[in-house]
Write an enzyme that holds these catalytic residues in place. Structure first.
Site, PDB file in Angstrom:
ATOM      1  N   LYS A  70      23.330  27.324  46.977  1.00  0.00           N
ATOM      2  CA  LYS A  70      22.199  28.257  46.989  1.00  0.00           C
ATOM      3  C   LYS A  70      21.587  28.361  45.584  1.00  0.00           C
ATOM      4  O   LYS A  70      20.369  28.360  45.429  1.00  0.00           O
ATOM      5  CB  LYS A  70      22.645  29.655  47.433  1.00  0.00           C
ATOM      6  CG  LYS A  70      23.172  29.732  48.840  1.00  0.00           C
ATOM      7  CD  LYS A  70      22.061  30.027  49.822  1.00  0.00           C
ATOM      8  CE  LYS A  70      22.579  30.181  51.236  1.00  0.00           C
ATOM      9  NZ  LYS A  70      23.428  29.056  51.719  1.00  0.00           N
ATOM     10  N   ARG A 146      20.650  56.349  41.204  1.00  0.00           N
ATOM     11  CA  ARG A 146      21.850  56.371  40.347  1.00  0.00           C
ATOM     12  C   ARG A 146      21.604  57.298  39.165  1.00  0.00           C
ATOM     13  O   ARG A 146      20.483  57.415  38.692  1.00  0.00           O
ATOM     14  CB  ARG A 146      22.192  54.954  39.879  1.00  0.00           C
ATOM     15  CG  ARG A 146      22.564  54.024  41.044  1.00  0.00           C
ATOM     16  CD  ARG A 146      22.901  52.624  40.565  1.00  0.00           C
ATOM     17  NE  ARG A 146      24.142  52.579  39.807  1.00  0.00           N
ATOM     18  CZ  ARG A 146      25.349  52.498  40.372  1.00  0.00           C
ATOM     19  NH1 ARG A 146      25.481  52.456  41.681  1.00  0.00           N
ATOM     20  NH2 ARG A 146      26.430  52.443  39.620  1.00  0.00           N
ATOM     21  N   ARG A 179      34.060  55.322  34.477  1.00  0.00           N
ATOM     22  CA  ARG A 179      35.185  54.889  33.625  1.00  0.00           C
ATOM     23  C   ARG A 179      35.067  53.403  33.292  1.00  0.00           C
ATOM     24  O   ARG A 179      35.547  52.962  32.253  1.00  0.00           O
ATOM     25  CB  ARG A 179      36.520  55.196  34.315  1.00  0.00           C
ATOM     26  CG  ARG A 179      37.722  54.887  33.442  1.00  0.00           C
ATOM     27  CD  ARG A 179      38.996  55.561  33.916  1.00  0.00           C
ATOM     28  NE  ARG A 179      40.101  55.195  33.036  1.00  0.00           N
ATOM     29  CZ  ARG A 179      41.046  54.312  33.359  1.00  0.00           C
ATOM     30  NH1 ARG A 179      41.061  53.735  34.564  1.00  0.00           N
ATOM     31  NH2 ARG A 179      41.994  54.015  32.492  1.00  0.00           N
ATOM     32  N   ARG A 180      34.423  52.641  34.158  1.00  0.00           N
ATOM     33  CA  ARG A 180      34.219  51.220  33.856  1.00  0.00           C
ATOM     34  C   ARG A 180      33.098  51.008  32.851  1.00  0.00           C
ATOM     35  O   ARG A 180      32.731  49.870  32.546  1.00  0.00           O
ATOM     36  CB  ARG A 180      33.935  50.426  35.138  1.00  0.00           C
ATOM     37  CG  ARG A 180      35.079  50.453  36.148  1.00  0.00           C
ATOM     38  CD  ARG A 180      34.978  49.332  37.177  1.00  0.00           C
ATOM     39  NE  ARG A 180      33.675  49.212  37.802  1.00  0.00           N
ATOM     40  CZ  ARG A 180      33.254  49.943  38.830  1.00  0.00           C
ATOM     41  NH1 ARG A 180      34.053  50.845  39.374  1.00  0.00           N
ATOM     42  NH2 ARG A 180      32.027  49.771  39.321  1.00  0.00           N
ATOM     43  N   ASN A 272      39.783  45.846  43.038  1.00  0.00           N
ATOM     44  CA  ASN A 272      40.931  46.316  43.825  1.00  0.00           C
ATOM     45  C   ASN A 272      41.369  45.273  44.834  1.00  0.00           C
ATOM     46  O   ASN A 272      42.556  45.037  45.038  1.00  0.00           O
ATOM     47  CB  ASN A 272      40.584  47.625  44.546  1.00  0.00           C
ATOM     48  CG  ASN A 272      40.503  48.805  43.588  1.00  0.00           C
ATOM     49  OD1 ASN A 272      40.901  48.702  42.430  1.00  0.00           O
ATOM     50  ND2 ASN A 272      39.969  49.913  44.067  1.00  0.00           N
TER      51      ASN A 272
END
Ligand code: DCP
Ligand code: MG
Ligand code: MN
Length: 333
Positions: A70, A146, A179-180, A272
């Site tokens: 792609k 956001r 936190r990231r 995760n």
């Protein structure tokens, strides 16, 4: 992994096209393919330079041959045929819009389209909305937006002050995208850790206070219990003029599960999934509750549940999994 960038100057055009496909797959319920695209997008964002060939794209870990193709199509034509094919129809646009409403999944969105609903206005007249969907619709624009880090800090300060007024020894910590190190956050994720000698049921008291003051305005999931962890998902608004409604998540966990919960709620969701896979390959199992060792699986079935390994810190989890520590800023994927 290299450092993720918020607005990677590189490759942003192709990323935008791939994101359209990821969103379309997610909203039609093709979660597995959406996950593949999101993993690749995240890897391309973290890749420091402008991709110029198929070979270069496919050499990036997380980018498979299909997505590399792609990228290469886009390099050659400035265009992806697949985007026209699957994102162009009215159906896919409407279904994608509907799945952005909190509490609406692919099946519901598609059935609403089938029933003739086309706009958010149409949905407001839909008699079959759940309580969550009504709230999601009412605050649709605010929730889509956001917020800057500073607003996350202000919201967390309100929650922390209230929590500490109930029990001064609680540990209150921001996790999630904040936190990231992300410059904007979709919601506020707050982890409250409770020492073993505290027996007060913190969360109901805290929510009562936050509702009485008018700060928490709506409940989405009103206290869900998972073993000895509790979670609340809702909506809040800072006092004062022109404040937007914001999504607020509060997680209350015991001290013994602090590090695994902190890691889980810091994410990202992609990170995760990959770290849980690492654990599974090593005969372990990682969750927000704990790290288990000695786990025996046959396919998806657990033949032996294993035993809990103490994990006092995030660093100890990385150590036990035999991988190098990654600070939160390096956990986008
Ligand atoms: N989480 C997860 N799997 C999910 C959803 C969440 O593992 N399906 C974990 C990882 C997330 C964390 O919970 O980072 C917080 O979830 P959020 O939905 O709040 O996501 P983020 O905080 O990462 O991003 P955003 O800025 O959009 O809130
Ligand atoms: Mg979040
Ligand atoms: Mn959240």
């Amino acid at each position: 992994s290299s450092k993720p960038r918020e607005n990677s100057e590189c490759n942003h055009l192709v990323i935008a096209e791939l994101q359209k496909l990821a969103n379309a797959f997610r909203s039609t319920g093709d979660q597995w393919r959406a996950y593949g695209y999101e993993k690749a997008i995240s890897a391309i964002k973290a890749y420091g330079s402008e991709i110029t060939s198929y070979e270069e794209a496919v050499s990036i870990p997380g980018v498979g041959s299909k997505i590399a193709a792609k990228v290469s199509e886009f390099l050659a034509s400035g265009h992806l045929r697949k985007v026209d094919e699957i994102c162009g129809s009215e159906r896919s646009q409407v279904v994608e819009l509907f799945t952005k409403v909190w509490g609406v999944g692919p099946a519901t969105a598609q059935s609403w389209f089938q029933q003739g609903f086309r706009t958010l206005e149409d949905l407001k007249a839909n008699p079959n909305l759940t309580k969550q969907q009504k709230i999601g619709l009412k605050h649709f624009d605010d929730i889509q937006d956001r917020m800057p880090r500073q607003e996350v800090e202000q919201i967390a300060a309100v929650v922390e002050t209230a929590a500490l007024s109930i029990e001064p020894k609680l540990n209150v910590e921001l996790c999630g995208s904040y936190r990231r190190g992300r410059t904007t956050c979709g919601d506020v994720d707050i982890l409250i850790t409770k020492q073993d000698n505290i027996h007060t049921d913190i969360l109901p008291c805290l929510l009562q206070q936050l509702k009485e003051s008018g700060f928490v305005t709506d409940d989405l999931v009103n206290i869900e219990v998972s073993r000895n962890q509790k979670k609340y998902l809702g909506i809040c608004r800072l006092p004062g003029e022109n404040q937007k409604h914001r999504r607020l998540d509060i997680f209350v966990v015991p001290e013994s599960e602090y590090a695994t919960a902190l890691m889980h709620y810091t994410g990202s969701a992609l990170f995760n999934r990959s770290i849980r896979l690492v654990a599974a390959h090593k005969g372990m199992s990682l969750s927000e509750h704990c790290l288990l060792a000695g786990v025996v699986r046959e396919g998806k079935e657990m033949l032996n549940d294993g035993y809990i390994v103490p994990t006092p810190t995030e660093k100890s989890i990385f150590g036990l999994l035999g991988i190098e520590y990654r600070p939160p800023e390096e956990r986008e994927h």
